[in-house]
Write a protein that holds these residues in place. Structure first.
Motif, PDB file in Angstrom:
ATOM      1  N   ASP A  19       0.830  -1.198   0.000  1.00 39.87           N
ATOM      2  CA  ASP A  19       0.000   0.000   0.000  1.00 39.87           C
ATOM      3  C   ASP A  19       0.868   1.252   0.000  1.00 39.87           C
ATOM      4  N   THR A  20       1.914   1.250   0.795  1.00 43.50           N
ATOM      5  CA  THR A  20       2.845   2.375   0.836  1.00 43.50           C
ATOM      6  C   THR A  20       3.537   2.541  -0.508  1.00 43.50           C
ATOM      7  N   LEU A  21       3.931   1.434  -1.129  1.00 39.40           N
ATOM      8  CA  LEU A  21       4.566   1.482  -2.442  1.00 39.40           C
ATOM      9  C   LEU A  21       3.612   2.068  -3.479  1.00 39.40           C
ATOM     10  N   ARG A  22       2.340   1.677  -3.418  1.00 39.26           N
ATOM     11  CA  ARG A  22       1.353   2.162  -4.379  1.00 39.26           C
ATOM     12  C   ARG A  22       1.152   3.673  -4.241  1.00 39.26           C
ATOM     13  N   GLU A  23       1.179   4.153  -3.006  1.00 44.26           N
ATOM     14  CA  GLU A  23       0.995   5.589  -2.792  1.00 44.26           C
ATOM     15  C   GLU A  23       2.183   6.397  -3.305  1.00 44.26           C
ATOM     16  N   ILE A  25       4.513   5.425  -5.690  1.00 43.34           N
ATOM     17  CA  ILE A  25       5.080   5.035  -6.980  1.00 43.34           C
ATOM     18  C   ILE A  25       4.898   6.121  -8.045  1.00 43.34           C
ATOM     19  N   GLY A  26       3.937   6.997  -7.873  1.00 46.26           N
ATOM     20  CA  GLY A  26       3.706   8.065  -8.853  1.00 46.26           C
ATOM     21  C   GLY A  26       4.865   9.032  -8.955  1.00 46.26           C
ATOM     22  N   LEU A  27       5.661   9.109  -7.919  1.00 45.62           N
ATOM     23  CA  LEU A  27       6.812  10.015  -7.943  1.00 45.62           C
ATOM     24  C   LEU A  27       7.911   9.528  -8.877  1.00 45.62           C
ATOM     25  N   ARG A  28       7.855   8.269  -9.279  1.00 47.91           N
ATOM     26  CA  ARG A  28       8.886   7.724 -10.180  1.00 47.91           C
ATOM     27  C   ARG A  28       8.778   8.334 -11.573  1.00 47.91           C
ATOM     28  N   ALA A  29       7.605   8.832 -11.915  1.00 46.02           N
ATOM     29  CA  ALA A  29       7.439   9.445 -13.238  1.00 46.02           C
ATOM     30  C   ALA A  29       8.273  10.716 -13.353  1.00 46.02           C
ATOM     31  N   TYR A  30       8.502  11.379 -12.221  1.00 47.87           N
ATOM     32  CA  TYR A  30       9.353  12.575 -12.254  1.00 47.87           C
ATOM     33  C   TYR A  30      10.789  12.209 -12.576  1.00 47.87           C
ATOM     34  N   GLY A  31      11.186  10.991 -12.261  1.00 52.56           N
ATOM     35  CA  GLY A  31      12.551  10.546 -12.533  1.00 52.56           C
ATOM     36  C   GLY A  31      12.673   9.870 -13.884  1.00 52.56           C
ATOM     37  N   ALA A  33      11.014   7.394 -15.175  1.00 54.46           N
ATOM     38  CA  ALA A  33      10.865   5.936 -15.118  1.00 54.46           C
ATOM     39  C   ALA A  33       9.382   5.610 -15.233  1.00 54.46           C
ATOM     40  N   ASN A  34       9.085   4.514 -15.877  1.00 53.70           N
ATOM     41  CA  ASN A  34       7.705   4.071 -16.031  1.00 53.70           C
ATOM     42  C   ASN A  34       7.211   3.570 -14.667  1.00 53.70           C
ATOM     43  N   PRO A  35       6.191   4.218 -14.085  1.00 53.86           N
ATOM     44  CA  PRO A  35       5.728   3.806 -12.751  1.00 53.86           C
ATOM     45  C   PRO A  35       5.212   2.371 -12.706  1.00 53.86           C
ATOM     46  N   LEU A  36       4.594   1.900 -13.780  1.00 59.32           N
ATOM     47  CA  LEU A  36       4.068   0.537 -13.798  1.00 59.32           C
ATOM     48  C   LEU A  36       5.193  -0.488 -13.711  1.00 59.32           C
ATOM     49  N   ILE A  37       6.248  -0.282 -14.475  1.00 59.74           N
ATOM     50  CA  ILE A  37       7.395  -1.208 -14.449  1.00 59.74           C
ATOM     51  C   ILE A  37       8.087  -1.150 -13.093  1.00 59.74           C
ATOM     52  N   GLU A  38       8.235   0.033 -12.544  1.00 55.63           N
ATOM     53  CA  GLU A  38       8.875   0.182 -11.237  1.00 55.63           C
ATOM     54  C   GLU A  38       8.036  -0.485 -10.142  1.00 55.63           C
ATOM     55  N   TYR A  39       6.707  -0.343 -10.233  1.00 59.73           N
ATOM     56  CA  TYR A  39       5.825  -0.971  -9.248  1.00 59.73           C
ATOM     57  C   TYR A  39       5.941  -2.495  -9.318  1.00 59.73           C
ATOM     58  N   GLN A  40       6.010  -3.040 -10.533  1.00 53.76           N
ATOM     59  CA  GLN A  40       6.158  -4.483 -10.693  1.00 53.76           C
ATOM     60  C   GLN A  40       7.481  -4.973 -10.122  1.00 53.76           C
TER      61      GLN A  40
END
Length: 133
Positions: A19-23, A25-31, A33-40
């Motif tokens: 749950d914490t990761l899901r909240e 993970i959207g910040l990865r788009a600023y870097g 990086a594809n948030p979906l791939i990073e979440y996986q």
């Protein structure tokens, strides 16, 4: 039982971590990086850590267990539950503890699907205990 308790505790911790990761993970788009791939990737890493933690904690607990010898149980002589007729025909054929005791026979009543449930809930049997349990 130890494994199930450990798995239960660790699974709850894993769900909080996911749950914490899901909240966040959207910040990865600023870097870039594809948030979906990073979440996986990170979700898989958390799951692998969960499996490792469950194995480690279960083994740690099992090494700390001290087995106590069981206390000897008192053995009571068994009495026959069924007495057959004697050879001369002067016996009784009874089931139960004794021939003279006032024990009423127990009969299982057939309950219909739409009859009230015998547990006393007030529901129909099919909605209460008749659900194939």
């Amino acid at each position: 039982m130890v494994l199930l308790q450990t798995l239960d505790r660790k699974w709850i911790d894993h769900l909080y971590a996911m749950d914490t990761l899901r909240e966040g993970i959207g910040l990865r788009a600023y870097g870039q990086a594809n948030p979906l791939i990073e979440y996986q990737k990170e979700g898989y890493a958390l799951f692998e850590q969960l499996k490792h933690d469950v194995q480690e904690e279960t083994i740690k607990f099992l090494y700390m267990v001290q087995v106590q010898p069981a206390a000897p149980l008192a053995v009571q002589p068994a009495r026959p539950a069924y007495r057959a007729t004697r050879a001369d025909g002067n016996g009784d054929r009874t089931r139960g503890p004794a021939a003279g005791s006032p024990v009423a026979p127990v009969r299982a009543a057939k309950v219909g699907r739409n009859d009230p449930c015998p547990c006393g809930s007030g529901k129909k049997y099919k909605k209460c205990h008749g659900r194939g349990e």
